[in-house]
Design an enzyme around this catalytic site. Structure first.
Site, PDB file in Angstrom:
ATOM      1  N   LYS A  71       0.813  -1.237   0.000  1.00 50.41           N
ATOM      2  CA  LYS A  71       0.000   0.000   0.000  1.00 50.41           C
ATOM      3  C   LYS A  71       0.840   1.278   0.000  1.00 50.41           C
ATOM      4  CE  LYS A  71      -4.122  -1.719   2.399  1.00 50.41           C
ATOM      5  NZ  LYS A  71      -5.078  -1.362   3.455  1.00 50.41           N
ATOM      6  N   ASP A 108     -10.485   3.272   2.456  1.00 55.47           N
ATOM      7  CA  ASP A 108     -10.723   2.758   3.815  1.00 55.47           C
ATOM      8  C   ASP A 108     -11.508   3.739   4.680  1.00 55.47           C
ATOM      9  OD1 ASP A 108      -9.574   0.243   3.519  1.00 55.47           O
ATOM     10  OD2 ASP A 108      -7.564   0.989   3.984  1.00 55.47           O
TER      11      ASP A 108
END
Ligand code: ATR
Length: 279
Positions: A71, A108
């Site tokens: 990520k 997220d």
């Protein structure tokens, strides 16, 4: 699943990737909405990540999800990065733009808030101070979401205080770092409590926190989803707090990626929860 030569392509890039529920989740939606498309698990070692990323546009991919351990690398390598992803410090969703460049997003924070809004109708982080346990990648997304939803103050606790201080420095905006040992006292007057640590996950140590000082109208969220109802959520529910689980966040964070790649904003339903949630 019937694919044509025009099928839209996406997948999840991780190492390892075998534990990921994303292929099952996106596969369910592809079937449900009758999309001519596929979503694949892509096991890519760190040393090959950049090569794979650069190849995606040339292979006709619409984009991809990015998971552990890529990520941060995705943030560094994407041609365009949305401000929220930069603030969080991680990219979990990539879009191939028409010119072949890669756009990095982080969904997220969206997933966390949408899950709260669906699970606790009327929820607003502006209702009062939030207590956040943990200072890893998930905590950064949760904090950004709370800030963007107008939280008046965040009390941040982490076993390693230095890490919490770093998050507070980087994300700014009314974050008070509180010692990990004060997780019972810090709950007084809180409107939201979020566990972003791995504590309470099957196979990990339990999360020990005394909820007595937490107002009963506070909302409690856990990002752990194995088990579905953690000890924290069970204890909160028994004393009357509204709760949301980590599976909901996982499902909601996947929606913007699916919409961007496949052209339909998908729904999160009970049937989907059962389909993806079974361990
Ligand atoms: P992620 O990026 O997915 O949030 P992470 O960076 O590994 O994952 O963070 C895990 C979180 O769980 C951290 O806040 C970690 O605390 P430390 O920063 O002190 O490591 C927390 N955590 C993990 N095991 C823990 C334990 N036994 N006691 C307290 N906190 C723990």
């Amino acid at each position: 699943m019937i694919l044509s030569g025009h099928a839209r392509l996406a997948g999840v890039i991780g190492w390892p990737v075998g534990h990921s529920r994303s292929p099952r989740l996106h596969g369910y939606w592809l079937d449900k909405y009758g999309v001519d498309g596929a979503y694949l698990p892509l096991a890519v070692q760190p040393g090959h990540f950049e090569q794979v990323l650069r190849a995606l546009p040339h292979m006709g991919f619409a984009g991809a999800n990015v998971t552990v351990p890529h990520k941060e690398a995705a943030l560094a390598l994407a041609d365009h990065v949305e401000p929220l992803a930069r603030r969080i410090g991680a990219v979990n969703t990539l879009l191939v733009r028409p010119d072949g460049s890669l756009e990095g997003r982080n969904t997220d924070a969206f997933g966390f808030l949408e899950n709260l809004r669906h699970g606790c109708p009327g929820f607003s982080a502006s209702a009062g101070p939030a207590v956040v346990l943990g200072a890893g990648g998930a905590a950064r997304a949760v904090i950004a979401a709370l800030q963007d939803d107008g939280v008046p103050a965040i009390r941040l606790l982490n076993r390693t205080a230095e890490r919490a201080r770093q998050v507070a420095d980087e994300l700014g905006g009314g974050i008070e770092v509180v010692p990990w040992d004060e997780r019972a006292e810090v709950l007084e007057g809180a409107a939201t409590l979020v566990n972003t640590t791995t504590l309470g996950m099957t196979g990990q140590a339990p999360l020990v926190v005394d909820l007595r000082l937490l107002p009963v109208d506070a909302v409690v969220a856990d990002i752990v989803y194995v088990p579905l109802e953690t000890d924290l959520l069970a204890a909160a529910r028994h004393r009357g707090n509204r709760t949301v689980d980590g599976l909901g966040m996982l499902l909601h964070q996947a929606r913007p990626g699916f919409a961007a790649w496949f052209g339909v904003m998908p729904d999160v339903t009970e049937e989907l929860r059962t389909f993806v949630g079974g361990t």
